[in-house]
Design a protein around this motif. Structure first.
Motif, short mmCIF file in Angstrom:
data_model
loop_
_atom_site.label_atom_id
_atom_site.label_comp_id
_atom_site.label_asym_id
_atom_site.label_seq_id
_atom_site.Cartn_x
_atom_site.Cartn_y
_atom_site.Cartn_z
N ARG A 158 -53.62 -5.71 -33.55
CA ARG A 158 -52.91 -5.26 -32.17
C ARG A 158 -51.61 -5.53 -31.78
N LEU A 159 -51.49 -6.82 -32.12
CA LEU A 159 -50.10 -7.36 -31.81
C LEU A 159 -48.95 -6.37 -32.68
N TYR A 160 -49.29 -6.10 -33.99
CA TYR A 160 -48.48 -5.46 -35.18
C TYR A 160 -48.24 -4.09 -34.59
N GLU A 161 -49.36 -3.48 -34.15
CA GLU A 161 -49.40 -1.94 -33.59
C GLU A 161 -48.50 -1.81 -32.20
N LEU A 162 -48.63 -2.88 -31.54
CA LEU A 162 -47.92 -2.98 -30.39
C LEU A 162 -46.29 -2.94 -30.68
N SER A 163 -46.16 -3.76 -31.48
CA SER A 163 -44.76 -4.07 -32.06
C SER A 163 -43.90 -2.71 -32.72
N GLN A 214 -55.63 -19.81 -32.27
CA GLN A 214 -55.88 -18.82 -33.63
C GLN A 214 -56.15 -17.44 -33.14
N LEU A 215 -55.51 -16.63 -33.52
CA LEU A 215 -55.82 -15.00 -33.23
C LEU A 215 -56.88 -14.50 -34.11
N THR A 216 -57.64 -13.64 -33.70
CA THR A 216 -58.40 -12.85 -34.97
C THR A 216 -57.68 -11.91 -35.58
#
Length: 160
Positions: free
Chosen positions: A20-25, A12-14
Motif C-alpha cells: 500500500r505504501l508503494y501504491e500510494l507513492s 515491522q510492516l506487513t
C-alpha cells in the motif's frame, strides 16, 4: 543544530502495508519512507504525550515477590509494580563492577505488561532495562517510574 533523539523501537510492516505504501507513492510521487514518517508523526501528535510531574503521578511501588537466585550465591530477585508497569531487579550480595553505579543492582527492568502481552516481546515492552549495562536508559517519560523503583531498591539494599 538540534540533535534528534533516536528511539530504539522498530516497526515491522506487513507485506500488505508495504504494498500500500508503494501504491500510494506511485500515485503521488512521494517516497514511501516519507509516507511512513508522516504516518508516525501524525500518530505521535494525536497520542497523549504530556509527562505527568512528580507531584501529579501517584507512584505506587511495591515488591510483589522476593526469591533467592539459585545460580548466584546471596543474590535476590525482587519483582513488583510501579503504577501500571511491572519491574524486576537482581540484587547482588556484594557490589560489582558491572552493577548499576558499581553497586549491588545487577539487573533492573521496568516494562508495560500490556505491550509485552500484545507483542510477546519483552525488550519492546521495556521502558527501562539495565543488564550489567544500560540497554534502555530511562527517558524523560520513564524517569518518574524509574526513580521510585531505584529508591525502593536502594532502601532494600541498605536494610540487607
Amino acid at each position: 543544530m538540534v540533535k534528534q533523539k533516536v528511539y530504539r523501537k522498530h516497526i515491522q510492516l506487513t507485506e500488505f502495508q508495504i504494498k500500500r505504501l508503494y501504491e500510494l507513492s506511485e500515485f503521488d510521487g512521494v517516497d514511501p519512507a516519507e509516507h511512513a514518517m508522516r504516518a508516525i508523526d501524525a500518530y505521535l501528535k494525536n497520542k497523549k504525550t504530556e509527562v505527568p510531574s512528580k507531584g501529579q503521578a501517584q507512584i505506587r511501588t511495591k515488591v510483589r515477590d522476593q526469591s533467592k537466585d539459585p545460580q548466584i550465591e546471596g543474590a535476590v530477585w525482587l519483582s513488583g509494580t510501579v503504577n501500571q508497569y511491572e519491574f524486576s531487579a537482581l540484587i547482588l550480595k556484594t557490589p560489582a563492577k558491572t552493577a548499576m553505579e558499581k553497586g549491588r543492582i545487577s539487573k533492573l527492568s521496568i516494562w508495560d505488561p500490556a505491550v509485552r502481552k500484545a507483542t510477546n516481546n519483552f525488550i519492546g515492552a521495556c521502558i527501562v532495562n539495565y543488564d550489567r549495562g544500560w540497554d534502555i536508559r530511562p527517558s524523560r517519560r520513564a524517569e518518574i517510574y524509574y526513580h521510585p523503583v531505584k529508591a525502593m531498591l536502594d532502601d532494600f539494599i541498605n536494610q540487607h
